[in-house]
Design a protein around this motif. Structure first.
Motif, mmCIF file in Angstrom:
data_model
loop_
_atom_site.group_PDB
_atom_site.id
_atom_site.type_symbol
_atom_site.label_atom_id
_atom_site.label_comp_id
_atom_site.label_asym_id
_atom_site.label_seq_id
_atom_site.Cartn_x
_atom_site.Cartn_y
_atom_site.Cartn_z
ATOM 1 N N UNK A 95 -43.326 -44.745 -36.942
ATOM 2 C CA UNK A 95 -42.079 -44.997 -37.678
ATOM 3 C C UNK A 95 -42.351 -45.965 -38.820
ATOM 4 N N UNK A 96 -42.040 -45.545 -40.011
ATOM 5 C CA UNK A 96 -42.355 -46.383 -41.181
ATOM 6 C C UNK A 96 -41.244 -47.414 -41.391
ATOM 7 N N UNK A 97 -41.644 -48.563 -41.876
ATOM 8 C CA UNK A 97 -40.690 -49.646 -42.138
ATOM 9 C C UNK A 97 -39.782 -49.254 -43.318
ATOM 10 N N UNK A 98 -38.504 -49.662 -43.265
ATOM 11 C CA UNK A 98 -37.603 -49.326 -44.386
ATOM 12 C C UNK A 98 -38.090 -49.994 -45.666
ATOM 13 N N UNK A 99 -37.912 -49.265 -46.777
ATOM 14 C CA UNK A 99 -38.390 -49.788 -48.055
ATOM 15 C C UNK A 99 -37.507 -50.941 -48.497
ATOM 16 N N UNK A 100 -38.153 -52.034 -48.926
ATOM 17 C CA UNK A 100 -37.383 -53.185 -49.386
ATOM 18 C C UNK A 100 -36.830 -52.902 -50.760
ATOM 19 N N UNK A 101 -35.615 -53.398 -50.995
ATOM 20 C CA UNK A 101 -35.018 -53.218 -52.320
ATOM 21 C C UNK A 101 -35.808 -54.050 -53.316
ATOM 22 N N UNK A 102 -36.115 -53.480 -54.490
ATOM 23 C CA UNK A 102 -36.891 -54.238 -55.472
ATOM 24 C C UNK A 102 -36.083 -55.445 -55.971
ATOM 25 N N UNK A 103 -36.763 -56.571 -56.247
ATOM 26 C CA UNK A 103 -36.032 -57.742 -56.745
ATOM 27 C C UNK A 103 -35.479 -57.473 -58.149
ATOM 28 N N UNK A 104 -34.489 -58.246 -58.521
ATOM 29 C CA UNK A 104 -33.843 -58.081 -59.831
ATOM 30 C C UNK A 104 -34.860 -58.170 -60.968
ATOM 31 N N UNK A 105 -35.811 -59.097 -60.846
ATOM 32 C CA UNK A 105 -36.778 -59.314 -61.945
ATOM 33 C C UNK A 105 -37.573 -58.037 -62.216
ATOM 34 N N UNK A 106 -37.928 -57.324 -61.133
ATOM 35 C CA UNK A 106 -38.693 -56.084 -61.319
ATOM 36 C C UNK A 106 -37.822 -55.009 -61.985
ATOM 37 N N UNK A 107 -36.565 -54.942 -61.572
ATOM 38 C CA UNK A 107 -35.649 -53.964 -62.191
ATOM 39 C C UNK A 107 -35.450 -54.279 -63.669
ATOM 40 N N UNK A 108 -35.402 -55.558 -63.999
ATOM 41 C CA UNK A 108 -35.244 -55.955 -65.404
ATOM 42 C C UNK A 108 -36.443 -55.466 -66.215
ATOM 43 N N UNK A 109 -37.659 -55.670 -65.680
ATOM 44 C CA UNK A 109 -38.877 -55.229 -66.397
ATOM 45 C C UNK A 109 -38.841 -53.718 -66.587
ATOM 46 N N UNK A 110 -38.433 -52.992 -65.544
ATOM 47 C CA UNK A 110 -38.386 -51.527 -65.633
ATOM 48 C C UNK A 110 -37.319 -51.070 -66.617
ATOM 49 N N UNK A 111 -36.189 -51.774 -66.631
ATOM 50 C CA UNK A 111 -35.109 -51.417 -67.564
ATOM 51 C C UNK A 111 -35.558 -51.648 -69.001
ATOM 52 N N UNK A 112 -36.270 -52.735 -69.237
ATOM 53 C CA UNK A 112 -36.788 -53.027 -70.580
ATOM 54 C C UNK A 112 -37.769 -51.936 -71.006
ATOM 55 N N UNK A 113 -38.525 -51.417 -70.029
ATOM 56 C CA UNK A 113 -39.493 -50.350 -70.337
ATOM 57 C C UNK A 113 -38.827 -49.007 -70.584
ATOM 58 N N UNK A 114 -37.500 -48.939 -70.303
ATOM 59 C CA UNK A 114 -36.774 -47.713 -70.614
ATOM 60 C C UNK A 114 -36.182 -46.992 -69.414
ATOM 61 N N UNK A 115 -36.270 -47.615 -68.229
ATOM 62 C CA UNK A 115 -35.750 -46.935 -67.041
ATOM 63 C C UNK A 115 -34.246 -47.115 -66.920
#
Lengths: 102, 190
Positions: free
Chosen positions: B1-21
């Motif tokens: 049984x695989x562990x549930x995926x942790x929600x990415x921190x806000x800082x990572x989402x910000x970097x991805x959003x800046x990259x165009x996500x």
């Protein structure tokens, strides 16, 4: 010294208001989609550089016209009157002839 | 049984959003919209204006993502943008003369032994009374007494010095008491 009853009343109002909901449930429904649409509009609506340059053409044309009018009017006032120059020369000749009796 | 995926921190989402996500930015909106709605709802007059101002806030967040420094939580940075947007919204609203129903005011300010005031009623009275305050005073009293922020926190959110915040809080409270008292008095003269 006791607290002002008006202050206490105001504090009670604030305390009661804090317990109330400030907006209707469901107001947030579909909000992410609305924001995404607005962001897309802002992103695509930005005009490219050449459109900004195009808008400046009337300004440049106006400047050229104003400069042209200014140059034309200033040159006109500086034009030399050749007939006046030539008449100065002939007046001297006439005066010399009169004085010498020629 | 695989562990549930942790929600990415806000800082990572910000970097991805800046990259165009777009998905990363949408996730940021989903996480922080409730906080923003709660702040803005205390300042606007209608559901339409609430939605409008909240959208404006997140558009500003998007446009300024590259200015976010991870020295403070992302939520705090968004709150700062939200507070400034609310201040702009207050300045757009015209201050108007306030008429608060006499019976509501008297009941609201009466002895607590009479019973608890209903939250909706209290909010209705306060909203009407605060409409007569200057925008900067209303901003401070709302953050202080409804958002329960400290003077220091308000100073950080607004960029105003702590002394200025204290003066505005004092002035707002004094004016609110006058408005509530005067409007109760006007009705009793009829």
């Amino acid at each position: 010294m006791g607290k002002d009853p008006k202050d206490e009343g105001l504090d009670r109002l604030f305390a009661a208001a804090r317990k109330a909901g400030f907006y209707k449930p469901g107001a947030e429904y579909g909000f992410e989609a609305r924001v995404a649409a607005k962001v897309r509009t802002k992103r695509e609506g930005r005009p490219p550089f050449f459109l900004w340059a195009w808008r400046l053409i009337p300004v440049f044309v106006s400047i050229v016209i104003v400069l042209g009018i200014w140059i034309y009017t200033s040159q006109r006032s500086q034009r030399i009157d050749l007939s006046a120059v030539s008449s100065i020369g002939s007046e001297e000749t006439m005066l010399t002839a009169f004085l010498t009796g020629e | 049984m695989s562990a549930p995926e942790e929600a990415p921190p806000d800082e990572r989402l910000v970097r991805e959003a800046i990259s165009g996500s777009d998905e990363a930015f949408t996730e940021l909106v989903r996480r922080h919209k409730r906080k923003v709605f709660n702040i803005v709802a205390k300042f606007v007059r209608s559901g339409y204006e609430l939605d409008d101002v909240c959208q404006e806030i997140f558009v500003k967040v998007y446009q300024n993502l590259n200015k976010y420094r991870a020295d403070a939580p992302f939520e705090h940075w968004v709150s700062k943008i939200a507070v400034n947007a609310c201040y702009d919204a207050l300045r757009r609203q015209r201050r108007r003369e306030v008429e608060v129903p006499l019976e509501d005011v008297e009941y609201a300010l009466a002895d607590p032994a009479n019973g608890e005031i209903q939250g909706d009623e209290a909010w209705k009275i306060l909203r009407h009374a605060m409409a007569g305050l200057r925008p900067e005073d209303r901003l401070v009293i709302t953050l202080l007494n409804l958002e329960e922020k400290s003077i220091r926190e308000i100073s950080e959110l607004t960029g105003w010095g702590e002394s200025k915040v204290k003066v505005r809080a004092f002035r707002a409270r004094k004016e609110l008491k006058r408005i509530l008292e005067d409007n109760g008095g006007k009705r009793s003269e009829r």
